[in-house]
Every structure is written in structure tokens, then in C-alpha cells.
Write an enzyme that holds these catalytic residues in place. Structure first.
Site, PDB file in Angstrom:
ATOM      1  N   PHE A   1      31.331  38.327  44.364  1.00  0.00           N
ATOM      2  CA  PHE A   1      30.179  39.036  43.570  1.00  0.00           C
ATOM      3  C   PHE A   1      30.293  38.589  42.050  1.00  0.00           C
ATOM      4  CE2 PHE A   1      31.015  42.017  47.265  1.00  0.00           C
ATOM      5  CZ  PHE A   1      29.571  42.323  47.520  1.00  0.00           C
ATOM      6  N   ASP A   2      29.469  38.468  41.430  1.00  0.00           N
ATOM      7  CA  ASP A   2      29.244  38.331  40.114  1.00  0.00           C
ATOM      8  C   ASP A   2      29.506  39.839  39.388  1.00  0.00           C
ATOM      9  OD1 ASP A   2      29.087  37.597  37.256  1.00  0.00           O
ATOM     10  OD2 ASP A   2      27.099  38.213  37.395  1.00  0.00           O
ATOM     11  N   LYS A   3      30.060  40.047  38.424  1.00  0.00           N
ATOM     12  CA  LYS A   3      30.231  41.435  37.926  1.00  0.00           C
ATOM     13  C   LYS A   3      29.175  41.999  37.201  1.00  0.00           C
ATOM     14  CE  LYS A   3      32.362  42.531  33.975  1.00  0.00           C
ATOM     15  NZ  LYS A   3      31.619  43.636  33.520  1.00  0.00           N
TER      16      LYS A   3
ATOM     17  N   VAL B   1      26.910  36.522  45.746  1.00  0.00           N
ATOM     18  CA  VAL B   1      26.046  37.415  45.137  1.00  0.00           C
ATOM     19  C   VAL B   1      25.870  37.230  43.558  1.00  0.00           C
ATOM     20  CG1 VAL B   1      25.131  39.722  45.262  1.00  0.00           C
ATOM     21  CG2 VAL B   1      26.631  38.883  47.235  1.00  0.00           C
TER      22      VAL B   1
END
Length: 659
Positions: A346-348, A551
Site C-alpha cells: 500500500f501507498d500511505k 495499491v
């Protein structure tokens, strides 16, 4: 809107005609009626000219098969329908006109029903296109004029009446309403929207704030709106969504690629076997017509029509079901790969978190009251344009300690090189900034108590700020990009369905990454990453897990998405870049749809496997049965067409999938 990139299954063809879209079904029923007439005349009368009945039956039963077969031959290809025609002609040569007619009747009826079922899935996609209204009310010179949506131009102002569909992508310039965005984002609850404060400054649709943005095909609530058009009809989010979902049918999954390779070997092998069986009378003591009939039966038995349609029907149904829920899946490859994931990166910012800082702690110091501290902070930060200042003003303004009539005014604000601000408030100089501002620029020595508090917050990933008024430190503020409300429950749901590894890749400080990981339940978090570092991280993860999704927002994370098994874009509605770069796009901003779409993918994979088992199993049963004479042409074609319908209707179960 329907794509021209239609997946050719080998059994699928144009079934319209001069009698409308049901022409194939009508022809098939006419063939059946003539077959029944011929049978009854043969059984209950002495009339010997039933050939006059069966010849037109052959025409009606074989018309569409012949049309498709010859079109394919003209293109240099070979059509499965051609095998059926050869078998029917072979039966006629042997004088078995009734059996040949039965073959064509069952084959054409099976195709007509198959097309009906497949169109049910395609119509789920076409229904998206019909959501867009055909006309729009354009406001010009104080009057409104109804025009076709194709004639709308960028900059036009359209009037949207209550409970009507919005005709163009644009920005709301007047009015406020609750809009049903389900056609685009799949959201079940209407979203509150209102006019932009300064609509003139927004010229790009993708950058318009969510609360001011309107999508084509969404449904206005109970108030009138005026919307400035920012996208032409052909470029609208809805148009792009429909086109991409339609084109998804043409993108072959690994299973489809396997079946294509299988057919290339299988069909020539069948033809060779049929030719050999035609000459079985040379080896076996039987007349040539018996050998020829057996060969024609094998030809029908071996036609891999159910195999050819088994995967495309499941892919089409899965993609259509996802589109109904506001998830764009670009083809069978993405659909199948999604179901095999064991890890997700995941990106933050904007993915696991809200994407905007929130005020997390307010700590007054040295006997200053909370109300006095916040009033000072609000007065000073109101004058700043810094993103952190805007976040502070937004959150402080909502606190009950702040008087309704506001606070005293601050003056003479000055930005201090990215470390903070200086201003005058209540006759005294106020500094608000990070610890470095006070220690390095102002030469203050912070007390152990203040230093320990700030260090504790920084360890937890908060951005800490000190405030000083005159000679007194009046308080500490902390801000943080907080996790989405749904992040923790979504990650738990993903863990429950077997996703073993969930990692975060971010350019933020490692301490911030660790704090978010603790709050959401991630297995790992990697901070201080540049875009190329994210790509390297994905490559290393693929070595460990083989199947990994990335994502992100589809823009900054595009390189990492390209190197993952599946790229998933968050909040892709209105973002052309996100729609183009991702394999899968969550049209709204809801992370909680990930478990649904992974579950749908796994269900699709199961149905594809079931369909392959059914289609190959039937072929493996029918070929030996035909060779030993256990089944004739009639029963063989009935079982063959029955298996084709079974796999199609099995695939249609995906349209009703619920997690």
C-alpha cells in the site's frame, strides 16, 4: 457504448438479422418445427417427399453457422461451426436427413440460448452507458435551452433539475444537493455536494475538490444545481468507464491463453482423427456409410465450443459484476491474477491514510488555559497559507472551546524559512514552529519536560509544533496524517481471507510509517522511499511472494504498479491517469472494497475451473462414446450443446455475487 474489441470465442457470432435481434432464435425454432413436421409425416402418413421439409429445415438451422464459418474461412481462419456443418452435410449424404436436421436444430438452439445468456452479462455493461441522459439544459443569456449532450462544450453552464441525471462532468457553481454517485463509484449513500467558493480557478476536472465535483450519469437529489462543463461527452468519466469495461472482454486471461493454445493443437488432431475414421471400413468389416457416420459423430463430439466459451463467459460476468460495485477490472488477466494474491503493498498518503493532516494533540503549558492557547493559535494560523496551518485552523475552529464570535486578530505575520511563523497577537510577539526554530534560530534551550514530550510524539509519527507568546511557551500542537477509519477493519478482512503479507511503502519518515503500521495492523512498513525505491521494494517482495498487488493513487505510484502482479488505483473517478495506469480501479475512495473484489476474483477463478472441468470432461466422454458407437449424432449434439449452456449459466452466477 460497446467496444469493438470483442473477444472471439469460436462459438460466438452475430445473431441479429432482418427479423431483429431474435432472428437466430426464430430460425432455430423454424428448424425445430420443420423437424417435428417431417417426423410426424414420416410416422403417421405414407408421404415419401419429406425431403421438401428437411431442406428448408437445413437452411434455417444452418444459416448462422454457415455465415460465420465462411466469414472465418475468408479471413484465413478455421471455425468450430464449420465442423458442425460438415457433420450435417455428411448426414445428408448418408440419407439421414432427420438426424442432420436434429443436429442443426439443437446446435442453433443452443447458440441462440447461449447468446441470450452472454448478452445478459454484456447488457450489465451496456446499462452503464444508458445512464447518461441524451440531452442537457444549457443556460445562456438568462434562458435555458435543451441540447443533445454531444453538443455540449467545455465552459457551458448546465441546469440540473431535482431528481434528474447529470449530463456532464463538471464543477458545481450554484446550489447544493445530495447526489447519488452509485453509477460511477458504487456508493450506496448519496454524497452531499455544494458550489465551489471560487469556481473560476478550477479548469481541470481531476483537480476539482470532491465536494464540488459532479459526474455524468449520477443522479441529483432534491435541489437544483448549476454545473460548469469541464469534460466533453465523449471524454466523460462514465464514457471512459464503459469503454474500458467493454474492452476488458478482449484482454485474455492466463486460462483463455491456455485454451487458445489447446484448441490450436486439438482441432487439427480431431480433423486428422475424423479423416482416419472415414476409412475405418478398410480395416474393420463394415460398410463405408457406417464408418462415415461414426466419423461425423466424432466430429460433433470433439467440437470444443463449451471450452471456448467457458472462460470468456466467466470473465465477462465477473467484470460486469465489479463494474456494478464501482470497481473497474481491465480484463481476464487482472481478474484471475487478483484471486491469486498472497501479498499487498500500500501507498500511505490517501490510501491507508486520509491524505490530509489532522490535529492530534493540544497541550497547553505554563498555566495557560486551553481556550487561551487555542485562541492565540487560531488567530495566527488564520493568516498563513501553509497546508499545516490550514489543517490547524480547520480543526481548531470545530472545537467547543473557541468562542462563536471568534478571537482577537493577529497581525504582521512572517514565514520563517519552513520552520514556522512569527506574528503579533494581543500586543506580544508569537512564534509557532518546530523545535529547530526555537533551538537553532532563536537560541532557546528547551526544558527536559518539553523535550521529552516532543520526542515521545515524534516517536509515534506526529509532527510536533511549539508555540511561544512573549517570553512564555504556551503549548504544544501535534499533527498527523491519520489512518482511514476503514483501514484497520479492511486489513483484518484481508488477513482473514488469506492475504499473508501487507506492507506499506511511503516517502514519509520511518517513524511515521511505523506509527501507521501499528494503528492499522500492517505486517511491515518501509519509510523514506523515493519512487525508484518503491519499485525495488516491489521487486524484492515479488521474489518472496510471487503474486503481489500495489495499491496507490495511480499517479505517483505508477512505476511500482507496473512492476507488481496487479496495480490497483484508489479513487480513480475523474482521474484519467489512474484509469490508464491501473489494472484495477476503485472508482470511489473506499479501501473496504478490496476484500469484495478479491473475493469476486477468487469466485471467478473457481467458476473458470469448474467450466474447464465440465467442458473437457464432456469432450473426453463423448469422443470415445462416438468411436465405439455408444452415442449417435442426435444424443451427441444434445449433450454437447447442453454442456455449452451449463458453462455459460454457471458463469452468470457471478452477476449475483455478494461478499
Amino acid at each position: 457504448m460497446e467496444s469493438n474489441h470483442k473477444e472471439h470465442t469460436g462459438c460466438d457470432h452475430d445473431h441479429g438479422g432482418f427479423l431483429g435481434k431474435n432472428t437466430e432464435l426464430i430460425f432455430s425454432l423454424l428448424c425445430g418445427a420443420l423437424l417435428l413436421t417431417g417426423f410426424l409425416l414420416n410416422k403417421f402418413s405414407s408421404w415419401d417427399n419429406t425431403l421438401y421439409i428437411y431442406i428448408p429445415a437445413y437452411f434455417f438451422g444452418g444459416y448462422f453457422a454457415a455465415k460465420e464459418a465462411f466469414e472465418k474461412i475468408r479471413q484465413g481462419g478455421f471455425e468450430i461451426d464449420f465442423l458442425m456443418l460438415v457433420a450435417a452435410v455428411g448426414a445428408a449424404i448418408l440419407g439421414k436427413w432427420a438426424e442432420g436436421t436434429l443436429l442443426l436444430f439443437l446446435f442453433s438452439l443452443g447458440h441462440a440460448l447461449e447468446h441470450y445468456a452472454m448478452n445478459k452479462a454484456r447488457n450489465s455493461i451496456k446499462a452503464l452507458g444508458s445512464l447518461s441522459p441524451g440531452t442537457a439544459l444549457v443556460k445562456k443569456n438568462g434562458t435555458s435551452e435543451e441540447v443533445p449532450v454531444e453538443n455540449l462544450e467545455i465552459g457551458d453552464t448546465i441546469l440540473v433539475k431535482p431528481n434528474s441525471k447529470i449530463a456532464a462532468d463538471g464543477i458545481i457553481i450554484s446550489g447544493q444537493s445530495s447526489i447519488n454517485q452509485a453509477p460511477i463509484t458504487g456508493e450506496s449513500i448519496p454524497v452531499d455536494k455544494h458550489a465551489a467558493e471560487d469556481p473560476e480557478k478550477w479548469t481541470e476536472f481531476a483537480s476539482v475538490p470532491k465536494e464540488n465535483k459532479a459526474f455524468t450519469g449520477t443522479i441529483n437529489g432534491s435541489s437544483s444545481l448549476e454545473i460548469r462543463v469541464l469534460k466533453l461527452s465523449k471524454d466523460s468519466t462514465l464514457s471512459r468507464l464503459v469503454a474500458l469495461v467493454s474492452q476488458a472482454e478482449a484482454k485474455q486471461s492466463p486460462t483463455q491463453q491456455f485454451t487458445k493454445k489447446f484448441e490450436k493443437i486439438f482441432v487439427p488432431a480431431v480433423i486428422a482423427l475424423v479423416i482416419l475414421l472415414c476409412f475405418a471400413f478398410v480395416v474393420v468389416d463394415e460398410p463405408f456409410p457406417v464408418s462415415f457416420y461414426r466419423a461425423m459423430t466424432v466430429l460433433v463430439a470433439a467440437s470444443p465450443c463449451a471450452l471456448a466459451i467457458s472462460t470468456p463467459s466467466a470473465v465477462l460476468s465477473g467484470v460486469a459484476r465489479a463494474a456494478q460495485a464501482g470497481v473497474l477490472i481491465k480484463g481476464g488477466k487482472a481478474l484471475e491474477n487478483l484471486g491469486s494474491l498472497s501479498a499487498i503493498a500500500f501507498d500511505k498518503t490517501g490510501t491507508l491514510t486520509r491524505g490530509e493532516p489532522r490535529l492530534t494533540n493540544v497541550i497547553p503549558l505554563n498555566g495557560i488555559s486551553r481556550e487561551e492557547f487555542l485562541s492565540c493559535i487560531l488567530a495566527v494560523e488564520r493568516l498563513s497559507e501553509h497546508p499545516l496551518a490550514r489543517a490547524i485552523v480547520r480543526d481548531v475552529s470545530e472545537m467547543p472551546e473557541i468562542p462563536v464570535n471568534g478571537t482577537d486578530e493577529a497581525t504582521d505575520i512572517e514565514a520563517l524559512q519552513g520552520k514556522g511563523v512569527r506574528a503579533t497577537y494581543a500586543g506580544e510577539t508569537v512564534y509557532i514552529g518546530n523545535p529547530a526554530l526555537f533551538e537553532e534560530d532563536l537560541g532557546h534551550i528547551l526544558s527536559d519536560g518539553i523535550r521529552d514530550q516532543i520526542s515521545g510524539f515524534q516517536e509515534e509519527g506526529h509532527t510536533s509544533m511549539l508555540a511561544k507568546k512573549g517570553d512564555t511557551f504556551i503549548g504544544i500542537l501535534t499533527l498527523m496524517d491519520t489512518p482511514r477509519a476503514s483501514a484497520k477493519t479492511t486489513l483484518k478482512a484481508l488477513r482473514d481471507i488469506g492475504i499473508r503479507k501487507m506492507v506499506m511503502l511511503t516517502g514519509d519518515h520511518q517513524k511515521v510509517a511505523d506509527a501507521i503500521a501499528r494503528q492499522t495492523g500492517l505486517t511491515d512498513a518501509y519509510g523514506d522511499l523515493l519512487p525508484e525505491d518503491k519499485v525495488n521494494a516491489i521487486r524484492k517482495l515479488r521474489e518472496q511472494e510471487t503474486q503481489i498487488a500495489m495499491v496507490g493513487d495511480g499517479v505517483n505510484d505508477a512505476p511500482a504498479m507496473a512492476n507488481s502482479t496487479v496495480g490497483i488505483a484508489m479513487g480513480a473517478a475523474g482521474s484519467d491517469v489512474a484509469l490508464e495506469t491501473a489494472d484495477i480501479a476503485l472508482m470511489d475512495d473506499k479501501l473496504e472494497k478490496l476484500p469484495f473484489v478479491i473475493g469476486l476474483s477468487r469466485k471467478s477463478r473457481n467458476i473458470i475451473r469448474q467450466n474447464l472441468f465440465i467442458s473437457l470432461g464432456i469432450v473426453l466422454f463423448l469422443i470415445p462414446s462416438a468411436i465405439i458407437g455408444f452415442t449417435g449424432i442426435g444424443p451427441t449434439v444434445a449433450i454437447h450443446e447442453g454442456s455449452t449452456l451449463i458453462v455459460v449459466f454457471n458463469a452468470l452466477r457471478l452477476l449475483a455475487y455478494k461478499r
